[in-house]
Enzyme design. Structure first.
Site, short mmCIF file in Angstrom:
data_model
loop_
_atom_site.label_atom_id
_atom_site.label_comp_id
_atom_site.label_asym_id
_atom_site.label_seq_id
_atom_site.Cartn_x
_atom_site.Cartn_y
_atom_site.Cartn_z
N GLU A 97 0.82 -1.21 0.00
CA GLU A 97 0.00 0.00 0.00
C GLU A 97 0.85 1.25 0.00
O GLU A 97 0.64 2.18 -0.79
CB GLU A 97 -0.93 -0.01 1.23
CG GLU A 97 -1.88 1.16 1.28
CD GLU A 97 -2.83 1.14 0.11
OE1 GLU A 97 -2.65 1.95 -0.83
OE2 GLU A 97 -3.75 0.29 0.10
N ASP A 138 1.05 3.91 -3.17
CA ASP A 138 0.58 5.29 -3.02
C ASP A 138 1.65 6.29 -3.39
O ASP A 138 1.39 7.26 -4.12
CB ASP A 138 0.13 5.53 -1.57
CG ASP A 138 -1.09 4.71 -1.18
OD1 ASP A 138 -1.77 4.20 -2.08
OD2 ASP A 138 -1.34 4.56 0.04
N SER A 170 -7.19 1.40 -4.17
CA SER A 170 -6.05 2.05 -3.52
C SER A 170 -5.22 2.86 -4.50
O SER A 170 -4.64 3.88 -4.13
CB SER A 170 -5.13 0.99 -2.89
OG SER A 170 -5.57 0.63 -1.61
N ASP A 200 -17.46 9.17 -18.99
CA ASP A 200 -18.56 8.41 -18.41
C ASP A 200 -18.36 6.92 -18.65
O ASP A 200 -18.04 6.50 -19.77
CB ASP A 200 -19.87 8.88 -19.04
CG ASP A 200 -21.09 8.51 -18.23
OD1 ASP A 200 -20.91 7.99 -17.11
OD2 ASP A 200 -22.21 8.73 -18.70
N ILE A 201 -18.56 6.11 -17.63
CA ILE A 201 -18.45 4.65 -17.73
C ILE A 201 -19.86 4.09 -17.65
O ILE A 201 -20.57 4.33 -16.66
CB ILE A 201 -17.59 4.06 -16.59
CG1 ILE A 201 -16.28 4.84 -16.45
CG2 ILE A 201 -17.34 2.57 -16.82
CD1 ILE A 201 -15.41 4.85 -17.66
N GLY A 221 -24.28 8.97 -16.94
CA GLY A 221 -24.27 9.86 -15.79
C GLY A 221 -23.68 9.17 -14.56
O GLY A 221 -22.99 8.16 -14.66
N ASP A 231 -23.19 6.87 -11.38
CA ASP A 231 -23.67 5.56 -10.93
C ASP A 231 -22.84 5.13 -9.73
O ASP A 231 -21.77 5.68 -9.45
CB ASP A 231 -23.61 4.52 -12.05
CG ASP A 231 -22.23 4.35 -12.65
OD1 ASP A 231 -21.33 3.88 -11.94
OD2 ASP A 231 -22.05 4.69 -13.84
#
Length: 558
Positions: free
Chosen positions: A256, A260, A470, A511-512, A525, A527
């Site tokens: 992690e 990052d 992450s 947009d997915i 839009g 979701d």
């Protein structure tokens, strides 16, 4: 003192995991530290506005306050600090730290004195090989401090949060084969997502919150040299005894930490990165956030958080205190990005108040949970996608969902926070849980998270590929550093601005529209899988007021 009226701290009730085994009483002579979160001085005034801020708009938020101005207007009242310190001394406790800006008093004392001071009984428990100090029931304070102390943290030291990353090699071979695994360096993703050119994050400081693990500079030097970049300036700050402590296990918290740093640093190599290391407890998490927010020396303008847990794993006082701390950050123009979770719409949650109970993984049949702190209305929650590129440009992007047990983006409708004003026109659906509650929708934005289209990073001397939401939080944090530099000002709390831009499709995000995370499906839009969509950096810069070109066309979703 024994007969003084006592009042429960609202939201302090805590339960124990059903599988936890009691091992005996705690050593009453053992000394620990406990964090007390106090009310804001603004809350004392009868004319003070409600602190929830759920109807916030960019106009209502106003210009960012300096840290000094924030403390003067919204820090703890000196009289509240004095009364809290007096209470500590009366109970033989030592005041370790007292901060008006952070509204925090940290006290230390023996477990015997702390149990008496806060009306709790502590025991030792084990769960899955881990030992922790636990409590059940409420925390109480004397009448004179009722309403003054909003939270008491650190009496119970069970692990509070988990990382939200997944190794590409962790899934079954069939999943890997089906995924036609590919991977990207962060600069490749920055190009695919059309991040602003000509800026590198210079002048910005990104705060990264970590609750374990560590990094080694030689790994960072090797990694960034391989990308043809200078190693960013990275420093570590200790919070509550937490420290940069690499474990040597790439699959542990080191994964992690390194993910990052490397993602944010490769996207914005000119930015300064400050890693705040704290213990993985509710006290440690809260103190890391408040210390980063009010750090006048390093003055972060952006915060990235890739740890969290289902809302059901938190006490009410913890979600309130943490979300209030994020509100503080927003008022000071700090952008906060939080991973939305890697276990689908269930978030591996439970209704028993413990992170240790496993739920369903992206399957809509069980109870659904959003991940906190991504569900705070004062942060930008980051969901996950699967990305396909050709010639360096995106050609397809869908919801990340590799099936039960193999990871899927978190997202859904909060059981804790009401619908914020900036989401009032976003079409957030009723919760999939019984009752159909209408609440804060998660996530707000997204980015590639599928480990089979994951990020090439280096952890503990090993080159590996990592995914999970992450990675999305530091990706957006790096983008925010570029935006801040290009605009010459902090973008600050991004959500009201993003949702105001949302009606014009393709203005600032891609947009997915294909896929699901269990209980919720993607569509045009906003979701509850990918939020408003994945970034188009140049278009977002232009929409926020910077000079930018149109950029490459968006992908064919699906």
């Amino acid at each position: 003192m024994s007969n003084e009226p006592r009042f429960s701290v609202p939201g302090s009730h805590r339960t124990l995991p059903p599988r936890a085994l009691r091992q005996g009483s705690v050593g009453e002579g053992e000394t620990i530290e406990v964090t007390l979160r106090l009310r804001s001085r603004a809350a004392i005034s009868p004319a003070a506005p409600a602190a929830s801020g759920l109807a916030v708009t960019a106009r209502e938020l106003g210009a960012p306050l300096s840290r000094e101005a924030f403390e003067a207007a919204h820090g703890a009242d000196p009289d509240d600090l004095r009364r809290t310190e007096d209470f500590a001394h009366e109970h033989h406790l030592t005041v370790v730290e007292s901060s008006a800006a952070r509204r925090t008093v940290i006290v230390s004392g023996s477990l015997a004195d702390l149990q008496a001071a806060f009306g709790v009984t502590l025991h030792r428990y084990t769960l899955d090989g881990q030992t922790f100090r636990g409590r059940s029931g409420d925390v109480s304070v004397p009448q004179e401090l009722a309403g003054v102390i909003e939270g008491v943290f650190g009496l119970d030291d069970r692990p509070q949060a988990r990382t939200h990353f997944r190794l590409a090699s962790s899934g079954p071979a069939a999943i890997v084969a089906h995924a036609a695994s590919v991977s990207f360096t962060p600069p490749e993703l920055a190009r695919a997502y059309n991040f602003p050119a000509g800026v590198d994050g210079h002048g910005q400081t990104i705060a990264i919150i970590e609750l374990g693990g560590g990094y080694r500079k030689r790994d960072l030097d090797t990694y960034f040299h391989g990308l043809g970049l200078s190693t960013p300036r990275v420093s570590a700050v200790s919070v509550n005894g937490g420290r940069n402590a690499p474990t040597g296990d790439p699959g542990g918290p080191d994964g992690e930490v390194m993910l990052d740093i490397e993602v944010a640093g490769a996207v914005a190599p000119g930015a300064r990165i400050v890693v705040y290391f704290a213990p993985n407890t509710d006290a440690g998490f809260l103190n890391a956030v408040t210390q980063a927010t009010h750090d006048r020396l390093r003055a972060p303008s952006i915060m990235s958080i890739s740890w969290g847990a289902a809302e059901s794993a938190w006490t009410g006082q913890a979600t309130q205190a943490m979300s209030s701390a994020f509100q503080d950050a927003a008022m000071m123009g700090i952008s906060v990005f939080c991973a939305a979770g890697d276990n689908g719409s269930s978030d591996n949650g439970s209704d028993g108040g413990s992170t240790d109970e496993a739920g369903t993984d992206g399957v809509s049949g069980g109870p659904q949970h959003t991940d906190f702190p991504a569900s705070s209305p004062w942060v930008t929650g980051c969901g996950g996608t699967r990305l396909t590129v050709q010639d360096g440009l995106p050609v397809s992007e869908v919801v990340w969902n590799n099936g039960p047990g193999n990871g899927a983006t978190g997202g859904g409708v909060s059981d804790v926070f009401p619908l914020p004003g900036y989401q009032s026109g976003a079409g957030v659906p009723p919760s999939a849980n019984p009752g159909g509650r209408v609440g804060r929708g998660v996530p707000d934005v997204s980015g590639v998270a599928d480990p089979q289209t994951g990020y090439r990073v280096r952890v503990d001397g090993t080159d590996t590929v990592i995914g999970g939401t992450s990675a999305v939080a530091p990706l957006w944090a790096g983008l925010s550093a570029l935006l801040n530099q290009a605009l010459g000002r902090p973008v600050g709390f991004l959500n009201p601005q993003l949702y105001a831009l949302a009606p014009v499709r393709g203005t600032a995000v891609r947009d997915i529209v294909t896929g699901n995370n269990g209980a919720y499906s993607a569509g045009p839009g906003w979701d509850a899988c990918t939020g408003l969509g994945s970034p188009d950096g140049e278009r977002l810069l232009a929409a926020l007021g910077g000079a930018a070109g149109a950029g490459p066309p968006g992908p064919e979703e699906g």
